[in-house]
Design a protein around this motif. Structure first.
Motif, mmCIF file in Angstrom:
data_model
loop_
_atom_site.group_PDB
_atom_site.id
_atom_site.type_symbol
_atom_site.label_atom_id
_atom_site.label_comp_id
_atom_site.label_asym_id
_atom_site.label_seq_id
_atom_site.Cartn_x
_atom_site.Cartn_y
_atom_site.Cartn_z
ATOM 1 N N VAL A 124 2.353 1.281 -3.641
ATOM 2 C CA VAL A 124 3.519 2.136 -3.409
ATOM 3 C C VAL A 124 4.260 2.425 -4.711
ATOM 4 O O VAL A 124 4.403 1.561 -5.570
ATOM 5 C CB VAL A 124 4.463 1.517 -2.353
ATOM 6 N N HIS A 125 4.698 3.672 -4.841
ATOM 7 C CA HIS A 125 5.463 4.071 -6.021
ATOM 8 C C HIS A 125 6.347 5.262 -5.678
ATOM 9 O O HIS A 125 5.985 6.097 -4.861
ATOM 10 C CB HIS A 125 4.550 4.416 -7.201
ATOM 11 N N ASN B 198 4.837 9.459 -1.781
ATOM 12 C CA ASN B 198 3.691 10.050 -1.098
ATOM 13 C C ASN B 198 2.980 8.944 -0.329
ATOM 14 O O ASN B 198 2.748 7.861 -0.867
ATOM 15 C CB ASN B 198 2.722 10.689 -2.102
ATOM 16 N N THR B 199 2.633 9.219 0.929
ATOM 17 C CA THR B 199 1.956 8.224 1.756
ATOM 18 C C THR B 199 0.675 8.827 2.299
ATOM 19 O O THR B 199 0.717 9.749 3.111
ATOM 20 C CB THR B 199 2.862 7.755 2.910
ATOM 21 N N ARG C 164 0.812 -1.216 0.000
ATOM 22 C CA ARG C 164 0.000 0.000 0.000
ATOM 23 C C ARG C 164 0.848 1.270 0.000
ATOM 24 O O ARG C 164 0.543 2.227 -0.700
ATOM 25 C CB ARG C 164 -0.947 -0.028 1.203
ATOM 26 N N ASN C 165 1.915 1.294 0.808
ATOM 27 C CA ASN C 165 2.734 2.505 0.907
ATOM 28 C C ASN C 165 4.171 2.123 1.258
ATOM 29 O O ASN C 165 4.477 0.960 1.496
ATOM 30 C CB ASN C 165 2.133 3.490 1.920
ATOM 31 N N ALA D 65 -0.865 13.578 1.576
ATOM 32 C CA ALA D 65 0.417 13.753 0.888
ATOM 33 C C ALA D 65 0.263 13.699 -0.625
ATOM 34 O O ALA D 65 1.225 13.902 -1.347
ATOM 35 C CB ALA D 65 1.402 12.682 1.342
ATOM 36 N N GLY D 66 -0.948 13.395 -1.092
ATOM 37 C CA GLY D 66 -1.177 13.355 -2.531
ATOM 38 C C GLY D 66 -1.152 11.965 -3.131
ATOM 39 O O GLY D 66 -1.172 11.824 -4.355
ATOM 40 N N GLN D 67 -1.100 10.914 -2.302
ATOM 41 C CA GLN D 67 -1.137 9.557 -2.850
ATOM 42 C C GLN D 67 -2.542 9.285 -3.375
ATOM 43 O O GLN D 67 -3.520 9.431 -2.645
ATOM 44 C CB GLN D 67 -0.753 8.511 -1.798
#
Length: 123
Positions: free
Chosen positions: A102-103, A90-91, A51-52, A95-97
């Motif tokens: 995850v990237h 970004n998480t 996920r993050n 934060a804008g995720q």
């Protein structure tokens, strides 16, 4: 992987959605962002979904290392490793995720501004 539907990134990695691929290997996949925030803006995604970045770091530190090594490889391929580049994870939504796979964003190719709160101060 099983939580809910496939993410956009899983569909891109599977070749179901076209992308401008910059680099790929056994564990990572890198492609250009469709809404670039710098002259060079490439996303580096692990093939296995987490996920993050915190979840990735806890579950598979080697894969996190692979993502960062791919980010460096992308910077080299794009000719920005000498002048500098930024790697951002970004998480969470604040934060804008927007895709919860995850990237890392690899940004460069020009002088980058500061980051944090958008211009204009507190909202």
């Amino acid at each position: 992987m099983g939580d809910a539907a496939e993410t956009l990134f899983e569909r891109i990695i599977a070749g179901e959605i076209p992308a401008d691929v910059v680099y790929q290997d056994e564990t990572t996949f890198a492609f250009r962002d469709i809404n670039p925030q710098a002259r060079v803006h490439v996303l580096v995604v692990p093939r296995k979904k987490y996920r993050n970045v915190g979840e990735l770091a806890e579950a598979d530190p080697q894969l996190l290392s692979d993502v960062l090594l791919t980010a460096r490889k992308v910077a080299e391929l794009e000719g920005i490793s000498g002048n500098g580049y930024r790697v951002v994870f970004n998480t969470g939504s604040d934060a804008g995720q927007t895709v919860f796979h995850v990237h890392a964003h690899v940004l460069g190719g020009e002088q980058l501004g500061m980051f944090g709160r958008p211009q204009g101060g507190v909202h």
